[in-house]
Design an enzyme around this catalytic site. Sequence first.
Site, mmCIF file in Angstrom:
data_model
loop_
_atom_site.group_PDB
_atom_site.id
_atom_site.type_symbol
_atom_site.label_atom_id
_atom_site.label_comp_id
_atom_site.label_asym_id
_atom_site.label_seq_id
_atom_site.Cartn_x
_atom_site.Cartn_y
_atom_site.Cartn_z
ATOM 1 N N HIS A 15 0.916 -0.955 -0.293
ATOM 2 C CA HIS A 15 0.142 0.009 -0.333
ATOM 3 C C HIS A 15 1.035 1.647 -0.499
ATOM 4 O O HIS A 15 0.620 1.281 0.942
ATOM 5 C CB HIS A 15 -1.349 -0.129 1.130
ATOM 6 C CG HIS A 15 -2.140 0.930 0.520
ATOM 7 N ND1 HIS A 15 -3.199 0.483 0.652
ATOM 8 C CD2 HIS A 15 -2.158 2.239 1.357
ATOM 9 C CE1 HIS A 15 -4.064 1.041 0.585
ATOM 10 N NE2 HIS A 15 -3.203 2.702 0.348
ATOM 11 N N HIS A 17 0.616 5.087 -2.478
ATOM 12 C CA HIS A 17 0.494 6.223 -3.784
ATOM 13 C C HIS A 17 2.255 6.455 -4.053
ATOM 14 O O HIS A 17 2.532 7.344 -3.374
ATOM 15 C CB HIS A 17 -0.017 6.596 -3.292
ATOM 16 C CG HIS A 17 -1.878 5.888 -2.725
ATOM 17 N ND1 HIS A 17 -2.618 5.932 -3.289
ATOM 18 C CD2 HIS A 17 -1.774 5.644 -1.069
ATOM 19 C CE1 HIS A 17 -3.841 5.532 -2.231
ATOM 20 N NE2 HIS A 17 -2.909 5.263 -1.461
ATOM 21 N N HIS A 203 -9.466 1.361 -1.119
ATOM 22 C CA HIS A 203 -9.502 1.427 0.320
ATOM 23 C C HIS A 203 -10.905 1.540 1.297
ATOM 24 O O HIS A 203 -11.907 1.152 0.662
ATOM 25 C CB HIS A 203 -8.804 2.970 -0.374
ATOM 26 C CG HIS A 203 -7.955 3.539 -0.013
ATOM 27 N ND1 HIS A 203 -7.355 3.240 -0.888
ATOM 28 C CD2 HIS A 203 -7.557 3.782 0.677
ATOM 29 C CE1 HIS A 203 -6.146 3.555 -1.536
ATOM 30 N NE2 HIS A 203 -5.886 3.943 -0.135
ATOM 31 N N GLU A 206 -10.908 3.101 6.586
ATOM 32 C CA GLU A 206 -10.253 4.317 6.740
ATOM 33 C C GLU A 206 -11.090 4.911 7.483
ATOM 34 O O GLU A 206 -11.365 5.787 8.618
ATOM 35 C CB GLU A 206 -9.069 4.204 6.013
ATOM 36 C CG GLU A 206 -8.430 6.027 6.314
ATOM 37 C CD GLU A 206 -7.858 6.438 5.410
ATOM 38 O OE1 GLU A 206 -8.342 5.969 4.303
ATOM 39 O OE2 GLU A 206 -6.434 7.110 5.384
ATOM 40 N N ASP A 284 1.328 3.891 3.175
ATOM 41 C CA ASP A 284 0.413 5.091 1.673
ATOM 42 C C ASP A 284 1.135 6.100 1.654
ATOM 43 O O ASP A 284 0.867 5.744 0.427
ATOM 44 C CB ASP A 284 0.026 5.079 3.413
ATOM 45 C CG ASP A 284 -1.668 5.969 2.869
ATOM 46 O OD1 ASP A 284 -1.652 5.300 1.557
ATOM 47 O OD2 ASP A 284 -2.509 6.728 3.779
ATOM 48 N N ASP A 285 0.894 7.345 1.620
ATOM 49 C CA ASP A 285 2.538 7.950 1.123
ATOM 50 C C ASP A 285 3.366 8.385 1.636
ATOM 51 O O ASP A 285 3.235 9.540 2.990
ATOM 52 C CB ASP A 285 0.925 9.635 1.145
ATOM 53 C CG ASP A 285 -0.265 9.029 0.706
ATOM 54 O OD1 ASP A 285 0.097 9.038 -0.606
ATOM 55 O OD2 ASP A 285 -1.451 9.506 1.483
#
Length: 362
Positions: A15, A17, A203, A206, A284-285
């Site tokens: 996961h 991006h 997703h 969350e 994630d980021d």
Amino acid sequence: MAKPEIAKLPKAELHAHLEGTIAPAMAKQLAKKNGIDLPDDLFTDDGTGYRWESDGTAAGDLVGFLKAYDKVAGLIKTADDYRDITYDYLKRCAAEGSIYEELIISADHGASVGLSYKEMVDAIAEGVYQAREETGIEARLLSACVRHYGPDNAVKVAQQTVDCPHELVTAFHMAGDENAHTVADFAPAFKIASDAGLATSAHAGEAAGPDSIRDVKEQLGCIRYGHMVRIVEDDDFMKEMQAFGAVPEVCVSSNLVMNVFKDYAAHPLRKLFDEGFKVTLGSDDPPFFKTTIGKEYKIAAEEFGFTEKELLQVTRNAVEAAFVDEPTREKLLKKIDDYAASMQTNTPANSGNGAGKMENRR
Ligand SMILES: [Zn+2]
């Protein structure tokens, strides 16, 4: 008990991006190359991450985060930029011990800088191949629609993805605002993808609660869920999803920064693992959440008490759930087995085991 040796432990990430992986050094390089002014206050004081205005509320943080994210993602202007950010990220992951990465890519972002889906994917693939040649790291790509861009746009992205198949693009994914539209609205897009043989994930759990996970399971038939952490709000459903074999892509630092949980003590990473979920870790980021995949493993060890053996199980979970061809999966599992074997030979407690063959916990 000895502290887990995290640095060398093989890791895998399902996961991240792609636009969210751009580190400040790369951001500055892109800004210079593309003649874009970046405000100094975009960067944290230590220069390793990004910052944004926070009013202390989840909604306010999200607005600030998205503004910073758009500024950084907006630095990508050409196909070469896509190649460079991919290569840079994978090299950094490999240096932290990652053997496998899945990157969520966005045709909508490519289009926003005037690139066709094919131009974008070919450039990203070039970065993957280059990093693989230099470090051995494997990577696959998930072509994602953005939920709040709506169902028609999702169909467009799914169609572009299947019309232009690439050996590295193995799945279709849905990112974006979990509260926009209904999951059922996106079933046509997911059908296009799965009819063409692509794996799927989305997703859920969350920003929205357990119902968002139930919807994705029932309407889209996914087994892997981006985040899924809010499943703990519904005990019965949690047990049902564990029995179903659902794979949560848990991103602890992201959850804390985005106010999904207030601190490590409140975060359900350990609970999900102990309940028997095939937990995986993701960043994630990463620079937006002041993290890396290596740091997420370290946090699991230091804040949640994961042992080296348990962390290796997390990597094994990721590889087993990876959207990857079987020969590559076997190769990756062998790397994990080899590391497990070296761990056992280094552990004095096991030195009396004369059976010769290591117990394989797969
Ligand atoms: Zn995400």
